[in-house]
Scaffold this motif. Structure first.
Motif, short mmCIF file in Angstrom:
data_model
loop_
_atom_site.label_atom_id
_atom_site.label_comp_id
_atom_site.label_asym_id
_atom_site.label_seq_id
_atom_site.Cartn_x
_atom_site.Cartn_y
_atom_site.Cartn_z
N PHE A 156 32.42 48.71 39.75
CA PHE A 156 31.66 47.41 40.68
C PHE A 156 31.43 46.18 39.90
CE2 PHE A 156 27.75 48.83 38.56
CZ PHE A 156 26.77 47.86 38.12
N ARG A 157 31.59 44.67 40.93
CA ARG A 157 30.90 43.89 39.97
C ARG A 157 30.52 42.88 40.73
NH1 ARG A 157 34.90 37.68 39.94
NH2 ARG A 157 36.65 39.58 39.03
N VAL A 158 29.13 42.33 40.03
CA VAL A 158 28.09 42.21 40.63
C VAL A 158 28.15 40.04 39.82
CG1 VAL A 158 27.00 42.10 38.28
CG2 VAL A 158 25.50 41.16 40.18
N THR A 159 28.18 39.27 40.97
CA THR A 159 28.21 37.52 40.33
C THR A 159 26.47 37.86 40.60
OG1 THR A 159 30.52 37.77 41.46
CG2 THR A 159 28.90 35.70 41.13
N LEU A 160 26.11 36.69 39.97
CA LEU A 160 24.69 36.39 39.94
C LEU A 160 24.85 34.76 40.31
CD1 LEU A 160 22.02 36.62 39.62
CD2 LEU A 160 22.24 36.98 36.67
N THR A 161 23.99 34.03 40.59
CA THR A 161 24.25 32.81 41.18
C THR A 161 22.55 32.36 40.90
OG1 THR A 161 26.32 33.04 42.17
CG2 THR A 161 24.49 30.73 42.74
N VAL A 162 22.70 31.26 40.67
CA VAL A 162 21.63 30.30 40.15
C VAL A 162 21.81 28.50 41.39
CG1 VAL A 162 21.26 29.28 38.68
CG2 VAL A 162 19.10 29.73 38.91
N ILE A 163 20.97 28.39 41.99
CA ILE A 163 21.00 26.90 42.56
C ILE A 163 19.39 26.80 42.13
CG2 ILE A 163 20.50 26.17 45.13
CD1 ILE A 163 22.13 29.02 45.89
N ASN A 164 19.53 25.48 42.13
CA ASN A 164 18.55 24.87 41.81
C ASN A 164 18.25 24.01 43.27
OD1 ASN A 164 16.69 22.39 41.41
ND2 ASN A 164 17.86 21.44 40.22
#
Length: 281
Positions: free
Chosen positions: A129-137
């Motif tokens: 599996f692939r997990v993409t982690l994103t943070v948005i201000n």
């Protein structure tokens, strides 16, 4: 909990426990250490996200853009807060179908004085599996941001880890980085080395090339890959515990310390993303 499946692979998520992975199996075999029954702490899961910083901040105090911030401890008996807020909060399930799941967490300003939204997008494949982690201000001020992953792997007899690196941060009694050591120190992961048989390893390795392989006699390899800005690989091997962690990180411990730490300044509305893949033969 929520589960997605594809072929013989199954990924179980525990959004209520820090947005964690509860289990990942291929053909019924646990590739990650499974979450314990009834566990309510991300430290007891199969993997969890690090957002918006990785590892420890000394005494929780740092200065960002002229502002002094002090974070309270978030691990019992330990004075240095670690891993951000995401792993200590419930996440919501945005979607989960067709082998794809999305989890989200919205942080309201508090001790960490910036608002942000974190998202995890999971894509399941037949052998990984692939997990993409994103943070948005989502706030109105510039926010510092670092990201990472904290997967746990079950210890297998005779297991070796191969992961290129060019040096390691040595640590003090509080597991804080002190000085960077050039080249191999202790087990030579770059050449491939047994995982078991050492004193505590809780170190951040530099110059990682975004690929690590766990191999055990007579069993399929586990391959960990990550996006290019995951330049640090944190390895945690507690003696005798039956598991270890191989953690792709886009920032290093003491993220507000001197030198290049991988932290980025996100303007309002800006985002930062990294990904990790875990696959097996």
């Amino acid at each position: 909990m929520v589960a997605i499946e594809k072929g013989g692979a199954c990924l179980v998520l525990a959004p209520e426990v820090g947005g964690a992975v509860a289990a990942f199996t291929v053909g019924g075999r646990h590739v990650l250490r499974p979450m314990g029954a009834g566990a309510v702490d991300a430290l007891l899961t199969a993997s969890f996200p690090l957002v918006p910083f990785c590892n420890r901040i000394p005494n929780g105090q740092f200065v960002s853009d002229g502002r002094t911030v002090v974070l309270p401890p978030n691990l019992q008996g330990h004075p240095h807060p670690l891993h951000g807020q995401g792993w200590r909060a419930p996440w919501t399930v945005e979607s989960a179908e067709g082998g794809v799941a999305v989890l989200a967490f919205d942080h309201v300003p508090g001790d960490w004085p910036w608002s942000y939204r974190a998202e995890q997008a999971f894509e399941l494949r037949e052998t990984g599996f692939r997990v993409t982690l994103t943070v948005i201000n989502t706030g109105e001020e510039v926010m510092p941001a670092g990201l990472g992953f904290h997967p746990y792997f079950p210890a297998r007899p005779g297991e070796r880890l191969t992961a290129f690196n060019d040096g390691v941060w040595l640590i003090d009694a509080d597991v804080l980085p002190t000085v960077r050591h050039e080249g191999a120190w202790g087990p030579d992961w770059a050449a491939g080395a047994p995982v078991a048989g050492h004193a505590l390893i809780d170190h951040c390795y530099t110059g990682w090339n975004q690929r690590a392989v766990l191999s055990a006699p007579g069993q399929p390899d586990t391959v960990i890959t990550a996006s290019a800005d995951c330049a640090w690989l944190h390895i945690y091997v507690p003696p005798g515990e039956g598991y270890y962690c191989v953690e792709p990180c886009a920032s290093r411990p003491n993220p507000f310390g001197e030198g290049e730490t991988g932290m980025m300044a996100l303007r309002p509305g800006e985002r930062r993303s990294i990904w990790m893949e875990i696959a097996t033969g």
